[in-house]
Motif scaffolding. Structure first.
Motif: not given
Ligand code: DP6
Length: 350
Positions: A27, A31-32
């Motif tokens: 990413a 997504y956080w």
């Molecule tokens: C920091 O998709 O691993 O990589 O939905 O709980 O399975 P869950 O989490 P996940 O979170 C990834 C977070 C990140 C940022 C991103 O990939 O956008």
């Protein structure tokens, strides 16, 4: 029960097989934080990778009555204790498509990267699994549906379905954005920023102290929550603009600041935690030094872990990789690049 999978025995016993392969993704806007139902708190954008991937084999046999629990193998060996997210996703899909309950499933997955490398496999594995299950239900041509279920397995997995880049999260006034599945973004991206290399520097191999799922939960009551959501939207829009203009400086500035902001959220949550290691900071400093002193476009980003992803236009690969080897050895590196997204390898319909 036998500890090793016996593919031929399964096939001789009336099982059919579907195999799919899906890559990890990195990413740029992270997504956080998530709301109920695996809905992201903010929009995100990622590059879909090539080499770092999961291959999922699903053997399935239709029965007249509900089948016993699925059996899960990892790299050919029984691994039911690793099967948490896998079984949960099967259950989620089976509650929407009841016919899946009549299939006995034997699953075997393997990653192209070492298990202990600290590279998250949930994006690649959940997207590959969602594809296989949709294929059994004869719905895999609906990529939005594959992405929808990949998301329910692991949020970031919904983006791995598409290439070269994917966007996930509804943005007001932007068509074709959704909280429930990712969408492909490619049409207007400049070639220079569409064809990108990602060298992953393995700073620390092993389990993370805090899982991403627990990290997301800490955003619910985070005192920076509203500012983070606002900033992610701003960064998303600026990044789209930079991608379309081929504005490498803005692209790099946004991705580095997103990576640091993600880790700043971890360091200021309650309880606070740190996933960077001293070596993470050393690598970040080196990336900046290499960029300055050798006039190359190397920019870093981080996942929820200590490893560093170094992004650069592929047109600079032949200059950048030797520099990274020179300045970062003996750290282990995986030289990946933008790849193709989830794909079918084998199915009864082939
Ligand atoms: C920091 O998709 O691993 O990589 O939905 O709980 O399975 P869950 O989490 P996940 O979170 C990834 C977070 C990140 C940022 C991103 O990939 O956008």
């Amino acid at each position: 029960m036998n500890q090793e999978i016996k593919p031929q025995e399964l096939l001789n016993n009336g099982y059919e097989l579907v195999v799919a392969e899906s890559p990890s993704n990195i990413a740029l806007v992270k997504y956080w934080g998530k709301l109920k139902g695996q809905i992201p708190m903010n929009p995100s954008i990622s590059y879909t990778l090539d080499k770092c991937k999961t291959t999922f084999e699903v053997y399935y046999k239709k029965l007249a009555t509900p089948a016993e629990s699925p059996i899960f193998y990892f790299e050919g060996l029984i691994a039911n204790k690793f099967a948490g997210k896998t079984l949960k996703l099967i259950d989620t899909i089976a509650s929407d498509f009841k016919e899946l309950r009549n299939y006995h499933l034997v699953l075997n997955s393997r990653n192209s990267f070492p298990h202990s490398s600290g590279i998250a496999s949930s994006a690649s594995s959940m997207s590959a699994l969602a594809f296989c299950l949709m294929d059994i239900l004869e719905k895999s041509s609906d990529t939005n549906l594959v992405s929808y279920y990949a998301r329910l397995g692991s949020g970031s997995a919904c983006r791995s379905v598409f290439s070269p880049m994917a966007s996930w999260g509804k943005i007001k006034n932007i068509e074709n954005t959704s909280d429930k599945y990712a969408t492909k973004i490619s049409d207007k991206i400049s070639t220079e920023l569409r064809l990108v290399g990602d060298t992953i520097v393995l700073v620390h191999e092993g389990e993370k102290a805090v899982s991403s799922t627990d990290g997301h939960a800490l955003m619910n009551s985070h005192h920076f929550r509203e500012n983070r959501i606002k900033n992610a939207h701003k960064n998303y829009l600026s990044l789209i603009n930079a991608l379309e203009l081929g504005d490498i400086d803005s692209w790099g500035q946004i991705i580095e600041s997103e990576a640091l902001e993600l880790h700043a959220m971890m360091m200021t949550s309650d309880p606070a935690y740190l996933l960077m290691k001293p070596m993470t900071l050393e690598v970040i400093e080196k990336v900046r030094q290499i960029r300055k002193e050798h006039s190359v476009n190397t920019f870093f980003t981080l996942d929820a872990g200590p490893n560093v992803h170094i992004l650069y236009p592929l047109s600079e690969k032949d200059v950048v990789i030797p520099l990274l080897k020179k300045f970062l050895s003996p750290l282990k590196m995986i030289h990946d690049q933008v790849g193709k997204g989830t794909k079918l390898i084998k199915s009864k319909k082939c």
